[in-house]
Design a protein around this motif. Structure first.
Motif, PDB file in Angstrom:
ATOM      1  N   LYS A 183      57.425  29.065  35.566  1.00  0.00           N
ATOM      2  CA  LYS A 183      56.291  28.155  35.470  1.00  0.00           C
ATOM      3  C   LYS A 183      54.986  28.942  35.373  1.00  0.00           C
ATOM      4  N   LEU A 184      54.089  28.447  34.513  1.00  0.00           N
ATOM      5  CA  LEU A 184      52.773  29.041  34.364  1.00  0.00           C
ATOM      6  C   LEU A 184      51.703  27.969  34.565  1.00  0.00           C
ATOM      7  N   THR A 185      50.563  28.385  35.086  1.00  0.00           N
ATOM      8  CA  THR A 185      49.421  27.484  35.207  1.00  0.00           C
ATOM      9  C   THR A 185      48.161  28.302  34.961  1.00  0.00           C
ATOM     10  N   THR A 186      46.992  27.748  35.265  1.00  0.00           N
ATOM     11  CA  THR A 186      45.730  28.426  34.969  1.00  0.00           C
ATOM     12  C   THR A 186      44.963  28.725  36.255  1.00  0.00           C
ATOM     13  N   ILE A 187      44.046  29.674  36.157  1.00  0.00           N
ATOM     14  CA  ILE A 187      43.165  29.976  37.283  1.00  0.00           C
ATOM     15  C   ILE A 187      42.402  28.722  37.709  1.00  0.00           C
ATOM     16  N   SER A 188      41.862  27.997  36.736  1.00  0.00           N
ATOM     17  CA  SER A 188      41.059  26.818  37.071  1.00  0.00           C
ATOM     18  C   SER A 188      41.895  25.732  37.740  1.00  0.00           C
ATOM     19  N   GLU A 189      43.133  25.556  37.286  1.00  0.00           N
ATOM     20  CA  GLU A 189      44.006  24.569  37.908  1.00  0.00           C
ATOM     21  C   GLU A 189      44.263  24.929  39.372  1.00  0.00           C
ATOM     22  N   LEU A 190      44.483  26.193  39.641  1.00  0.00           N
ATOM     23  CA  LEU A 190      44.725  26.624  41.014  1.00  0.00           C
ATOM     24  C   LEU A 190      43.476  26.503  41.866  1.00  0.00           C
ATOM     25  N   MET A 191      42.314  26.796  41.290  1.00  0.00           N
ATOM     26  CA  MET A 191      41.073  26.631  42.039  1.00  0.00           C
ATOM     27  C   MET A 191      40.878  25.174  42.438  1.00  0.00           C
ATOM     28  N   ARG A 192      41.258  24.260  41.561  1.00  0.00           N
ATOM     29  CA  ARG A 192      41.175  22.839  41.914  1.00  0.00           C
ATOM     30  C   ARG A 192      42.221  22.468  42.959  1.00  0.00           C
ATOM     31  N   ASN A 193      43.439  22.945  42.777  1.00  0.00           N
ATOM     32  CA  ASN A 193      44.515  22.594  43.703  1.00  0.00           C
ATOM     33  C   ASN A 193      44.230  23.053  45.124  1.00  0.00           C
ATOM     34  N   TYR A 194      43.615  24.227  45.256  1.00  0.00           N
ATOM     35  CA  TYR A 194      43.343  24.776  46.585  1.00  0.00           C
ATOM     36  C   TYR A 194      41.878  24.618  47.000  1.00  0.00           C
ATOM     37  N   ALA A 195      41.127  23.816  46.236  1.00  0.00           N
ATOM     38  CA  ALA A 195      39.720  23.520  46.559  1.00  0.00           C
ATOM     39  C   ALA A 195      38.911  24.795  46.761  1.00  0.00           C
ATOM     40  N   LEU A 196      39.046  25.724  45.821  1.00  0.00           N
ATOM     41  CA  LEU A 196      38.340  26.999  45.904  1.00  0.00           C
ATOM     42  C   LEU A 196      37.023  26.914  45.131  1.00  0.00           C
ATOM     43  N   ASN A 197      35.931  26.845  45.833  1.00  0.00           N
ATOM     44  CA  ASN A 197      34.614  26.842  45.196  1.00  0.00           C
ATOM     45  C   ASN A 197      34.019  28.236  45.107  1.00  0.00           C
ATOM     46  N   GLN A 198      34.691  29.194  45.718  1.00  0.00           N
ATOM     47  CA  GLN A 198      34.238  30.576  45.668  1.00  0.00           C
ATOM     48  C   GLN A 198      35.455  31.491  45.701  1.00  0.00           C
ATOM     49  N   VAL A 199      35.539  32.403  44.731  1.00  0.00           N
ATOM     50  CA  VAL A 199      36.554  33.454  44.720  1.00  0.00           C
ATOM     51  C   VAL A 199      35.808  34.780  44.728  1.00  0.00           C
ATOM     52  N   ASP A 200      35.938  35.533  45.804  1.00  0.00           N
ATOM     53  CA  ASP A 200      35.192  36.787  45.928  1.00  0.00           C
ATOM     54  C   ASP A 200      35.811  37.910  45.112  1.00  0.00           C
ATOM     55  N   LEU A 201      37.140  37.868  44.941  1.00  0.00           N
ATOM     56  CA  LEU A 201      37.817  38.906  44.158  1.00  0.00           C
ATOM     57  C   LEU A 201      39.038  38.305  43.476  1.00  0.00           C
ATOM     58  N   LEU A 202      39.076  38.449  42.172  1.00  0.00           N
ATOM     59  CA  LEU A 202      40.230  38.042  41.367  1.00  0.00           C
ATOM     60  C   LEU A 202      40.872  39.314  40.822  1.00  0.00           C
ATOM     61  N   LYS A 203      42.086  39.604  41.276  1.00  0.00           N
ATOM     62  CA  LYS A 203      42.830  40.783  40.814  1.00  0.00           C
ATOM     63  C   LYS A 203      43.922  40.314  39.848  1.00  0.00           C
ATOM     64  N   ILE A 204      44.022  40.962  38.677  1.00  0.00           N
ATOM     65  CA  ILE A 204      44.962  40.548  37.634  1.00  0.00           C
ATOM     66  C   ILE A 204      45.784  41.745  37.184  1.00  0.00           C
ATOM     67  N   ASP A 205      47.103  41.606  37.265  1.00  0.00           N
ATOM     68  CA  ASP A 205      48.032  42.626  36.756  1.00  0.00           C
ATOM     69  C   ASP A 205      49.223  41.883  36.170  1.00  0.00           C
ATOM     70  N   VAL A 206      49.179  41.613  34.863  1.00  0.00           N
ATOM     71  CA  VAL A 206      50.125  40.663  34.266  1.00  0.00           C
ATOM     72  C   VAL A 206      50.816  41.168  33.001  1.00  0.00           C
ATOM     73  N   GLU A 207      50.810  42.464  32.763  1.00  0.00           N
ATOM     74  CA  GLU A 207      51.614  43.056  31.681  1.00  0.00           C
ATOM     75  C   GLU A 207      51.470  42.322  30.341  1.00  0.00           C
ATOM     76  N   LYS A 208      50.328  42.551  29.681  1.00  0.00           N
ATOM     77  CA  LYS A 208      50.079  42.102  28.306  1.00  0.00           C
ATOM     78  C   LYS A 208      49.688  40.624  28.182  1.00  0.00           C
ATOM     79  N   SER A 209      49.543  39.925  29.316  1.00  0.00           N
ATOM     80  CA  SER A 209      49.118  38.520  29.273  1.00  0.00           C
ATOM     81  C   SER A 209      47.677  38.354  29.752  1.00  0.00           C
ATOM     82  N   GLU A 210      46.911  39.440  29.764  1.00  0.00           N
ATOM     83  CA  GLU A 210      45.582  39.414  30.361  1.00  0.00           C
ATOM     84  C   GLU A 210      44.645  38.420  29.672  1.00  0.00           C
ATOM     85  N   PHE A 211      44.649  38.407  28.340  1.00  0.00           N
ATOM     86  CA  PHE A 211      43.744  37.499  27.634  1.00  0.00           C
ATOM     87  C   PHE A 211      44.093  36.045  27.937  1.00  0.00           C
ATOM     88  N   GLU A 212      45.378  35.739  28.034  1.00  0.00           N
ATOM     89  CA  GLU A 212      45.786  34.375  28.343  1.00  0.00           C
ATOM     90  C   GLU A 212      45.274  33.942  29.716  1.00  0.00           C
TER      91      GLU A 212
END
Length: 286
Positions: A183-212
């Motif tokens: 299953k895949l979802t989006t950063i924005s969907e997760l921010m809504r699901n967890y009511a995140l109005n502030q993310v101090d650090l977003l770390k991404i390591d996704v093997e060639k899916s970075e642009f997505e």
């Protein structure tokens, strides 16, 4: 030879290991664990060029693998809240064993992309950090080989012996490639699901899916993120320019740093800081 995850029964055993700092974790690959520990704990590769971890930070660990980065954040400050995301079931199981009992950590069995969907992943039990979406599997053997060379280079004084050992591990039977539907979802969907109005650090390591993953951040959510740090692989000059444009357009200053420690061509770390939403340092005396 490929098998589906449901058919495969011969993955490496999960064992407990004590890290050099005394922390005990579960793993299924000694060389990979040592590599991750060296990169994250010793070199602190995600915290360069002004990237910081403030007290009470909210952190999103995208591509959490077995949880080494999440454990690093927790070791630095138990006031941080971490959301750790891992799509592949075998790796997610170990992530849960390592971090699921920490009070400020939420582990989620999904990957990140530009839409809510499902995708096939190629999973490599002996090289889980190099597992990749199946659509990017073509020509991925070179990345697997570089990864194995880096994981085991300290164990062989003779480069020829190291290369023969890696050739052995690259044999299909030992590589043991498995396919999982995730299953895949989006950063924005997760921010809504967890009511995140502030993310101090977003770390991404996704093997060639970075642009997505970046495409999955809605315009109105970029301003809620203070810092982004990510690994990118195999980018040409046009893709690097595109990456810089994405960050600049969305209000971030970024530095794309060629990472030559691993002897991997076109391997970069990206360090990006928001111009409008910088990290807020809280005075503990207030």
């Amino acid at each position: 030879m490929r098998t589906t995850g449901q058919e495969q029964t011969s993955s490496p055993a999960v064992v407990k290991k004590q890290l050099p700092n005394g922390l005990e974790i579960y793993q299924n690959n000694e060389g990979e664990t040592e590599f991750l520990y060296n990169e994250i704990f010793r070199k602190e590769m995600y915290f360069k060029h002004g990237i910081t971890l403030p007290e009470h930070a909210t952190v999103m660990d995208v591509g959490a693998n077995i949880g080494i980065f999440t454990l690093f954040v927790n070791s630095k400050s138990d006031t941080c809240t971490v959301y750790a995301f891992e799509p592949l079931p075998p790796t997610y199981d170990i992530l849960t064993m390592n971090t699921g009992q920490l009070p400020n950590v939420t582990v989620v069995n999904c990957g990140l992309s530009n839409a809510n969907k499902e995708a096939d992943f190629a999973y490599f039990p002996t090289m889980s950090t190099d597992s990749v979406q199946l659509k990017y599997r073509e020509n991925h053997d070179q990345d697997l080989r570089y990864g194995l060379l880096n994981h085991y280079r300290d164990e062989f004084a003779d480069p020829k012996t190291l290369n023969r050992f890696v050739d052995h591990l690259m044999a299909p039977k030992l590589l043991n490639e498995q396919i999982f539907r995730c299953k895949l979802t989006t950063i924005s969907e997760l921010m809504r699901n967890y009511a995140l109005n502030q993310v101090d650090l977003l770390k991404i390591d996704v093997e060639k899916s970075e642009f997505e993953v970046l495409e999955g951040i809605a315009a109105e959510d970029w301003g809620k993120i203070s810092q982004i740090v990510m690994e990118v692989h195999g980018l040409n000059e046009e893709q690097i320019a595109r990456l810089e444009q994405i960050f600049h357009t969305n209000g971030f200053d970024c530095l794309i740093d060629y990472y030559d420690d691993l002897n991997i061509p076109d391997y970069y770390n990206v360090y990006a800081k928001s111009r409008s939403n910088p990290v807020k340092i809280v005075d503990p005396q207030q």
